[in-house]
Design a protein around this motif. Structure first.
Motif, short mmCIF file in Angstrom:
data_model
loop_
_atom_site.label_atom_id
_atom_site.label_comp_id
_atom_site.label_asym_id
_atom_site.label_seq_id
_atom_site.Cartn_x
_atom_site.Cartn_y
_atom_site.Cartn_z
N GLN A 1 43.55 36.02 37.13
CA GLN A 1 43.32 36.80 35.90
C GLN A 1 42.46 38.03 36.22
OE1 GLN A 1 42.49 34.76 32.23
NE2 GLN A 1 42.70 32.76 33.19
N ILE A 2 42.64 39.08 35.41
CA ILE A 2 41.82 40.28 35.65
C ILE A 2 40.37 39.99 35.24
CG2 ILE A 2 43.68 41.97 35.44
CD1 ILE A 2 42.54 42.63 32.64
N GLY A 3 39.47 40.74 35.87
CA GLY A 3 38.05 40.55 35.61
C GLY A 3 37.66 40.78 34.16
N ARG A 4 38.39 41.67 33.47
CA ARG A 4 38.07 41.94 32.05
C ARG A 4 38.21 40.68 31.20
NH1 ARG A 4 35.66 46.39 31.88
NH2 ARG A 4 36.62 48.09 32.99
N ASP A 5 39.00 39.70 31.69
CA ASP A 5 39.20 38.48 30.90
C ASP A 5 38.17 37.40 31.22
OD1 ASP A 5 41.25 39.64 29.58
OD2 ASP A 5 42.85 38.76 30.81
N LEU A 6 37.18 37.73 32.05
CA LEU A 6 36.16 36.72 32.37
C LEU A 6 35.44 36.28 31.10
CD1 LEU A 6 34.70 38.17 35.65
CD2 LEU A 6 35.31 35.78 35.33
N LEU B 1 18.85 32.74 39.35
CA LEU B 1 20.21 32.67 38.80
C LEU B 1 20.35 33.80 37.79
CD1 LEU B 1 22.08 29.49 37.62
CD2 LEU B 1 22.10 31.54 36.22
N VAL B 2 21.39 34.57 37.92
CA VAL B 2 21.68 35.65 36.97
C VAL B 2 23.09 35.40 36.43
CG1 VAL B 2 22.01 38.14 36.70
CG2 VAL B 2 20.22 37.29 38.24
N TYR B 3 23.23 35.44 35.10
CA TYR B 3 24.58 35.22 34.56
C TYR B 3 24.80 36.06 33.32
CZ TYR B 3 23.41 32.49 30.40
OH TYR B 3 22.97 32.12 29.15
N SER B 4 26.06 36.17 32.95
CA SER B 4 26.41 36.84 31.71
C SER B 4 27.59 36.13 31.08
CB SER B 4 26.79 38.30 31.97
OG SER B 4 27.21 38.88 30.75
N THR B 5 27.55 36.04 29.76
CA THR B 5 28.73 35.57 29.02
C THR B 5 29.32 36.74 28.23
OG1 THR B 5 27.30 34.85 27.22
CG2 THR B 5 27.97 33.16 28.80
N GLY B 6 28.97 37.95 28.66
CA GLY B 6 29.46 39.14 27.97
C GLY B 6 28.49 39.63 26.91
N TYR C 1 36.47 36.14 44.21
CA TYR C 1 35.25 35.35 44.42
C TYR C 1 33.99 36.19 44.48
CZ TYR C 1 38.85 32.04 45.74
OH TYR C 1 39.96 31.24 45.72
N GLU C 2 34.14 37.47 44.80
CA GLU C 2 32.95 38.30 45.00
C GLU C 2 32.93 39.52 44.07
OE1 GLU C 2 33.79 38.66 49.28
OE2 GLU C 2 31.92 37.61 49.67
N ALA C 3 33.97 40.35 44.16
CA ALA C 3 33.94 41.63 43.44
C ALA C 3 33.97 41.46 41.92
CB ALA C 3 35.11 42.51 43.90
N ASN C 4 34.90 40.65 41.42
CA ASN C 4 35.05 40.51 39.96
C ASN C 4 33.78 39.97 39.28
OD1 ASN C 4 37.40 41.56 38.98
ND2 ASN C 4 38.61 39.72 39.30
N PRO C 5 33.25 38.83 39.75
CA PRO C 5 32.08 38.31 39.02
C PRO C 5 30.89 39.27 39.08
CG PRO C 5 32.58 36.98 41.00
CD PRO C 5 33.73 37.89 40.78
N LEU C 6 30.69 39.93 40.23
CA LEU C 6 29.55 40.85 40.30
C LEU C 6 29.82 42.09 39.46
CD1 LEU C 6 28.33 40.52 44.00
CD2 LEU C 6 27.70 39.20 41.98
N ALA C 7 31.08 42.53 39.39
CA ALA C 7 31.43 43.67 38.54
C ALA C 7 31.17 43.35 37.07
CB ALA C 7 32.90 44.04 38.75
N PHE C 8 31.47 42.13 36.69
CA PHE C 8 31.25 41.70 35.29
C PHE C 8 29.76 41.74 34.96
CE2 PHE C 8 30.78 38.28 32.08
CZ PHE C 8 31.71 38.69 31.15
N VAL C 9 28.94 41.17 35.83
CA VAL C 9 27.48 41.19 35.62
C VAL C 9 26.99 42.64 35.61
CG1 VAL C 9 25.24 40.54 36.61
CG2 VAL C 9 27.13 38.88 36.61
N ALA D 1 38.47 50.82 38.17
CA ALA D 1 37.47 49.79 37.89
C ALA D 1 37.92 48.46 38.49
CB ALA D 1 37.27 49.65 36.39
N ILE D 2 37.04 47.78 39.17
CA ILE D 2 37.36 46.46 39.73
C ILE D 2 37.91 45.54 38.64
CG2 ILE D 2 36.22 44.33 40.58
CD1 ILE D 2 36.57 46.30 42.85
N LEU D 3 37.28 45.58 37.46
CA LEU D 3 37.66 44.64 36.40
C LEU D 3 39.07 44.85 35.87
CD1 LEU D 3 34.29 44.40 34.38
CD2 LEU D 3 35.22 42.78 36.04
#
Ligand code: FDP
Length: 342
Positions: A158-163, A177-182, A286-294, A308-310
């Protein structure tokens, strides 16, 4: 005078924070909350093992038995198994995928499947582990796309925008720990005496004035003209700007985390070093998408140098991508150099 009671009243554990966030969404069922909490638990277990990494020599090396007669696992295997086993039976996930495995990791038949998929890099930067240098765990959570039954590859691509959520744990001088739910990016520091992640960095926002650029300049001769010129620009050649300091750990999570808090840009571009790896080294899923989202949640931006990575549609689980991530203006400048020179 501040009393002990005042201080205790200000402490926010990750559990309380996640629950508070959940309460602002009446439709939330708590499944995501518990999933995030399980990832925090995995982080604590991995952190405690990492702090003992140097004792492997004494307790027995990988593949051998330690003094208790147990086989000593490599740390990346340990981290991988910890995350998988904590999540395989909860009924929250339809499937998992790990940077350590070629294929989708199914949920065992004997357990129920759930509505999310979890992708993770269990121990990023693991070539640093023998030298007491920071390493990290990175995770991504999506809604499954398929309706029912075991999760599939389609659920993972899935694309990163759908995280739905993403984050990382950095095992450094302290564990964070750093996280985001948007809804913003939030950071928690592990208090080892309490065994709890405590809110230390609410609503992280990348500083507008950047301090650092981070790249493996040992690879510079393999970079494109655009990336070389961009690097000179970051260094302040031709009076382009004041010039940034270079900091490169070689652990993506640590490099990203530092730049997020200090302002700066990390990049791992395409290079010609290894013809088998024409798109850089880092993994999109595993790397680019989650960090791009944060990053976007903290006011930063991530690009592959052209888009954009996402927005990149993944086509395979272990797809690699060039990555430029950090202050938006710095990343957009990279896009401009690549557009003009490559
Ligand atoms: P590692 O190989 O140690 O696991 O993607 C993996 C990664 O580390 C990143 O964490 C890091 O940013 C990068 O590779 C380092 O690569 P170089 O050694 O080529 O600089």
């Amino acid at each position: 005078m501040t009393t002990e009671g005042d201080v205790l009243g200000q402490i926010v554990t990750i559990e309380r924070f996640i629950l508070q966030q959940q309460s602002s969404y009446p439709q939330a069922t708590g499944v995501l909350t518990n999933l995030l909490y399980d990832l925090a638990l995995a982080g604590k277990i991995i952190a405690s093992r990492i702090t003992r990494a140097g004792l492997v020599e004494i307790l027995g090396s990988t593949g051998q038995e330690n003094v208790q007669g147990e086989e000593v696992q490599k740390l990346d295997d340990f981290a991988d198994r910890t995350i998988y086993r904590l999540n395989d039976h909860t009924g929250r996930l339809a499937a998992m995928a790990s940077e350590e495995h070629a294929d989708v990791l199914p949920i065992p038949d004997r357990f129920p499947v759930g509505k999310y998929v979890l992708l993770f890099d269990p121990l990023d930067g693991s070539s640093n582990i023998d030298y007491n240098v920071s390493v990290g765990t990175i995770f991504s959570i999506y809604h499954r796309k398929t309706q029912d039954g075991p999760g599939t590859l389609e659920d993972c691509l899935q694309i990163g925008r759908d995280l739905v959520a993403a984050g990382y744990i950095v095992y450094g001088s302290s564990t964070m720990l750093v996280y985001s739910t948007g809804h913003g990016a939030h950071g928690f520091t592990l208090d080892p005496s309490l065994g709890e992640f405590l809110l230390s960095h609410p609503s992280i926002c990348i500083p507008a004035e950047p301090q650092y650029y981070s790249a493996n300049q040992g690879s510079q001769k393999y970079w494109s003209q655009g990336v070389r010129r961009y690097t000179e620009w970051l260094q302040g050649h031709n009076g382009s700007q004041k010039g940034l300091s270079l900091r490169y750990v070689g652990s993506l999570v640590a490099d990203f985390h530092r730049n997020l808090l200090s302002g700066g840009v990390f990049y791992y571009p395409t290079d010609t070093k290894d013809p088998k790896r024409p798109h850089g080294k880092l993994r999109l899923l595993y790397e680019a998408n989650p960090l791009a989202f944060v990053a976007e949640q903290a006011g930063a931006y991530a690009s592959d140098g052209r888009q954009a990575i996402l927005d990149i549609q993944p086509t395979s689980l272990h797809q690699r991508t060039p990555l430029f991530i950090g202050n938006r203006d710095l990343v957009e400048k990279a896009e401009a150099f690549i557009r003009d020179y490559d």
